[in-house]
Design a protein around this motif. Structure first.
Motif, mmCIF file in Angstrom:
data_model
loop_
_atom_site.group_PDB
_atom_site.id
_atom_site.type_symbol
_atom_site.label_atom_id
_atom_site.label_comp_id
_atom_site.label_asym_id
_atom_site.label_seq_id
_atom_site.Cartn_x
_atom_site.Cartn_y
_atom_site.Cartn_z
ATOM 1 N N LEU A 110 0.860 -1.172 0.000
ATOM 2 C CA LEU A 110 0.000 0.000 0.000
ATOM 3 C C LEU A 110 0.905 1.233 0.000
ATOM 4 O O LEU A 110 1.794 1.361 0.834
ATOM 5 N N LEU A 111 0.662 2.132 -0.911
ATOM 6 C CA LEU A 111 1.531 3.286 -1.077
ATOM 7 C C LEU A 111 1.219 4.355 -0.034
ATOM 8 O O LEU A 111 0.064 4.743 0.161
ATOM 9 N N VAL A 112 2.267 4.848 0.612
ATOM 10 C CA VAL A 112 2.114 5.822 1.691
ATOM 11 C C VAL A 112 1.361 7.065 1.234
ATOM 12 O O VAL A 112 0.473 7.563 1.933
ATOM 13 N N ASP A 113 1.684 7.562 0.071
ATOM 14 C CA ASP A 113 1.067 8.806 -0.400
ATOM 15 C C ASP A 113 -0.411 8.636 -0.740
ATOM 16 O O ASP A 113 -1.127 9.622 -0.914
ATOM 17 N N ASP A 114 -0.871 7.384 -0.841
ATOM 18 C CA ASP A 114 -2.278 7.126 -1.149
ATOM 19 C C ASP A 114 -3.148 7.065 0.104
ATOM 20 O O ASP A 114 -4.372 6.986 0.003
ATOM 21 N N PHE A 115 -2.524 7.084 1.274
ATOM 22 C CA PHE A 115 -3.269 6.919 2.524
ATOM 23 C C PHE A 115 -4.053 8.185 2.867
ATOM 24 O O PHE A 115 -3.523 9.290 2.854
ATOM 25 N N VAL A 116 -5.340 7.995 3.169
ATOM 26 C CA VAL A 116 -6.211 9.094 3.587
ATOM 27 C C VAL A 116 -6.647 8.804 5.018
ATOM 28 O O VAL A 116 -7.455 7.907 5.274
ATOM 29 N N GLU A 117 -6.082 9.524 5.969
ATOM 30 C CA GLU A 117 -6.378 9.276 7.378
ATOM 31 C C GLU A 117 -7.793 9.731 7.715
ATOM 32 O O GLU A 117 -8.246 10.801 7.273
ATOM 33 N N MET A 118 -8.493 8.926 8.520
ATOM 34 C CA MET A 118 -9.863 9.231 8.911
ATOM 35 C C MET A 118 -10.044 8.898 10.385
ATOM 36 O O MET A 118 -9.335 8.056 10.941
ATOM 37 N N THR A 119 -11.006 9.555 11.019
ATOM 38 C CA THR A 119 -11.360 9.237 12.396
ATOM 39 C C THR A 119 -12.264 8.003 12.415
ATOM 40 O O THR A 119 -12.781 7.575 11.385
ATOM 41 N N ILE A 120 -12.459 7.450 13.604
ATOM 42 C CA ILE A 120 -13.371 6.318 13.749
ATOM 43 C C ILE A 120 -14.768 6.700 13.261
ATOM 44 O O ILE A 120 -15.427 5.939 12.547
ATOM 45 N N ASP A 121 -15.233 7.888 13.639
ATOM 46 C CA ASP A 121 -16.572 8.331 13.216
ATOM 47 C C ASP A 121 -16.651 8.460 11.697
ATOM 48 O O ASP A 121 -17.684 8.125 11.091
ATOM 49 N N GLU A 122 -15.586 8.935 11.082
ATOM 50 C CA GLU A 122 -15.573 9.045 9.618
ATOM 51 C C GLU A 122 -15.580 7.667 8.969
ATOM 52 O O GLU A 122 -16.219 7.464 7.925
ATOM 53 N N MET A 123 -14.888 6.709 9.578
ATOM 54 C CA MET A 123 -14.893 5.344 9.043
ATOM 55 C C MET A 123 -16.272 4.709 9.186
ATOM 56 O O MET A 123 -16.726 3.981 8.305
ATOM 57 N N ILE A 124 -16.941 4.958 10.300
ATOM 58 C CA ILE A 124 -18.307 4.449 10.484
ATOM 59 C C ILE A 124 -19.220 5.013 9.398
ATOM 60 O O ILE A 124 -20.036 4.298 8.806
ATOM 61 N N ALA A 125 -19.078 6.310 9.107
ATOM 62 C CA ALA A 125 -19.884 6.920 8.048
ATOM 63 C C ALA A 125 -19.531 6.326 6.691
ATOM 64 O O ALA A 125 -20.412 6.108 5.854
ATOM 65 N N TRP A 142 -6.550 -1.036 21.665
ATOM 66 C CA TRP A 142 -5.162 -0.618 21.467
ATOM 67 C C TRP A 142 -5.138 0.818 20.972
ATOM 68 O O TRP A 142 -6.041 1.251 20.243
ATOM 69 N N PRO A 143 -4.093 1.578 21.334
ATOM 70 C CA PRO A 143 -3.986 2.960 20.824
ATOM 71 C C PRO A 143 -3.983 3.022 19.304
ATOM 72 O O PRO A 143 -4.459 4.000 18.723
ATOM 73 N N GLU A 144 -3.455 1.978 18.656
ATOM 74 C CA GLU A 144 -3.392 1.966 17.196
ATOM 75 C C GLU A 144 -4.771 2.012 16.548
ATOM 76 O O GLU A 144 -4.906 2.340 15.367
ATOM 77 N N ASN A 145 -5.814 1.656 17.323
ATOM 78 C CA ASN A 145 -7.166 1.683 16.768
ATOM 79 C C ASN A 145 -7.574 3.075 16.310
ATOM 80 O O ASN A 145 -8.471 3.226 15.478
ATOM 81 N N GLU A 146 -6.924 4.087 16.869
ATOM 82 C CA GLU A 146 -7.305 5.457 16.532
ATOM 83 C C GLU A 146 -6.759 5.892 15.173
ATOM 84 O O GLU A 146 -7.189 6.904 14.625
ATOM 85 N N GLN A 147 -5.791 5.158 14.641
ATOM 86 C CA GLN A 147 -5.223 5.533 13.343
ATOM 87 C C GLN A 147 -5.913 4.734 12.254
ATOM 88 O O GLN A 147 -5.557 3.610 11.946
ATOM 89 N N CYS A 148 -6.937 5.311 11.679
ATOM 90 C CA CYS A 148 -7.737 4.643 10.650
ATOM 91 C C CYS A 148 -7.570 5.370 9.324
ATOM 92 O O CYS A 148 -7.062 6.493 9.265
ATOM 93 N N GLY A 149 -8.027 4.717 8.280
ATOM 94 C CA GLY A 149 -7.986 5.377 6.991
ATOM 95 C C GLY A 149 -8.173 4.410 5.844
ATOM 96 O O GLY A 149 -8.290 3.198 6.036
ATOM 97 N N ILE A 150 -8.226 4.955 4.650
ATOM 98 C CA ILE A 150 -8.395 4.178 3.430
ATOM 99 C C ILE A 150 -7.304 4.588 2.438
ATOM 100 O O ILE A 150 -6.585 5.568 2.666
ATOM 101 N N TYR A 151 -7.178 3.825 1.375
ATOM 102 C CA TYR A 151 -6.167 4.116 0.358
ATOM 103 C C TYR A 151 -6.855 4.423 -0.962
ATOM 104 O O TYR A 151 -7.707 3.661 -1.424
ATOM 105 N N LYS A 152 -6.443 5.580 -1.553
ATOM 106 C CA LYS A 152 -6.974 6.000 -2.841
ATOM 107 C C LYS A 152 -5.825 6.202 -3.813
ATOM 108 O O LYS A 152 -4.760 6.697 -3.437
ATOM 109 N N ARG A 153 -6.045 5.808 -5.053
ATOM 110 C CA ARG A 153 -5.021 5.982 -6.073
ATOM 111 C C ARG A 153 -4.703 7.466 -6.301
ATOM 112 O O ARG A 153 -5.471 8.345 -5.934
ATOM 113 N N ASN A 154 -3.558 7.691 -6.925
ATOM 114 C CA ASN A 154 -3.128 9.049 -7.307
ATOM 115 C C ASN A 154 -3.006 9.967 -6.096
ATOM 116 O O ASN A 154 -3.630 11.020 -6.007
#
Length: 251
Positions: A110-125, A142-154
């Motif tokens: 997964l490419l680092v620059d493609d990562f879009v960080e989101m909150t838990i509430d944003e992921m639920i939505a 775990w504290p890591e649970n707070e770091q959520c997100g999805i990957y988008k091209r470009n």
């Protein structure tokens, strides 16, 4: 945007910490690794694999009625139950025997620059489902649970190509733990537990699913709920606690 080293270290900790603390019995399917080696391999073979459609998500209209097991609808026909107005009254819990957990691991770049960080509430939505489970009081996220997100091209500006999320919970000595993986429109890709076609199906709140248990005491399930796929694996929990976690998601 976090730096390359920050994102890499966080993702590696998320993978390696869980593997070590579970004594190599619970192996993660998704290793969110962004090492130079991974990026180099991706540049050589990744584009060809990607264009082949190997990791494309099956369209929702092909998964809704047959998402888990061929020939079996995932939504239970509540009209068959004795109490159609009370979904829980139709519940049927069957625990199948699983042969254990594979030591295999699948790495996906997964490419680092493609990562879009989101909150838990944003992921639920994003999923359209509250995927955060209710767990026993002694088990903490775990504290890591707070770091959520999805990957988008470009560089995170185009279509989504990866949206699997992982939540981990455990007590202080890691004798009791919960691992949940979720993805939109399909079951998260896993290689550690698999049900046989003859395994019996359970019903929880009118959703059909299979539940298994290993000799070591791990409970495992996978299911589709409201177009969102789930896998849940627990260690050290009772059957009632495990079922309660599932019911906290399937409402």
């Amino acid at each position: 945007m976090k730096s390359y080293d920050e994102v890499t270290n966080n993702l590696l900790k998320r993978r390696d910490r869980y593997v070590a603390e579970q004594k190599h019995k619970r192996k993660k399917v998704i290793s969110l690794t962004t090492s130079v080696c991974c990026l180099f391999l991706f540049s050589l073979i990744g584009l060809g694999v990607w264009q082949s459609g190997m990791f494309e998500t099956t369209p929702l209209d092909k998964t809704l009625e047959d998402a888990l097991y061929p020939g079996i609808k995932d939504n239970f026909d509540e009209s068959k139950g004795e109490f159609p107005d009370n979904p829980a009254a139709n519940n049927k819990i069957v625990i199948n025997t699983l042969n254990g957990i594979s030591a295999g691991r699948m790495n996906i770049c997964l490419l680092v620059d493609d990562f879009v960080e989101m909150t838990i509430d944003e992921m639920i939505a994003y999923y359209g489902v509250d995927f955060v489970p209710d767990v026993p009081a002694d088990i903490k996220p775990w504290p890591e649970n707070e770091q959520c997100g999805i990957y988008k091209r470009n560089d995170g500006t185009s279509e989504v190509y990866w949206d699997a999320e992982i939540l981990n919970y455990s007590n202080e000595d890691f004798t009791r733990s919960v691992n949940l993986e979720v993805a939109k429109g399909h079951i998260p890709w896993v290689d550690y537990m698999h049900f046989d076609t003859e395994d019996e199906t359970s019903v929880i709140n009118n959703v059909e699913l299979k539940i298994g248990k290993t000799d070591e005491g791990y409970y495992y399930t996978e299911f589709i709920y409201n177009n969102v796929g789930f896998t849940i694996c627990t260690k050290g929990l009772t059957q009632d606690e495990f079922v309660a976690i599932i019911m906290s998601i399937i409402k």
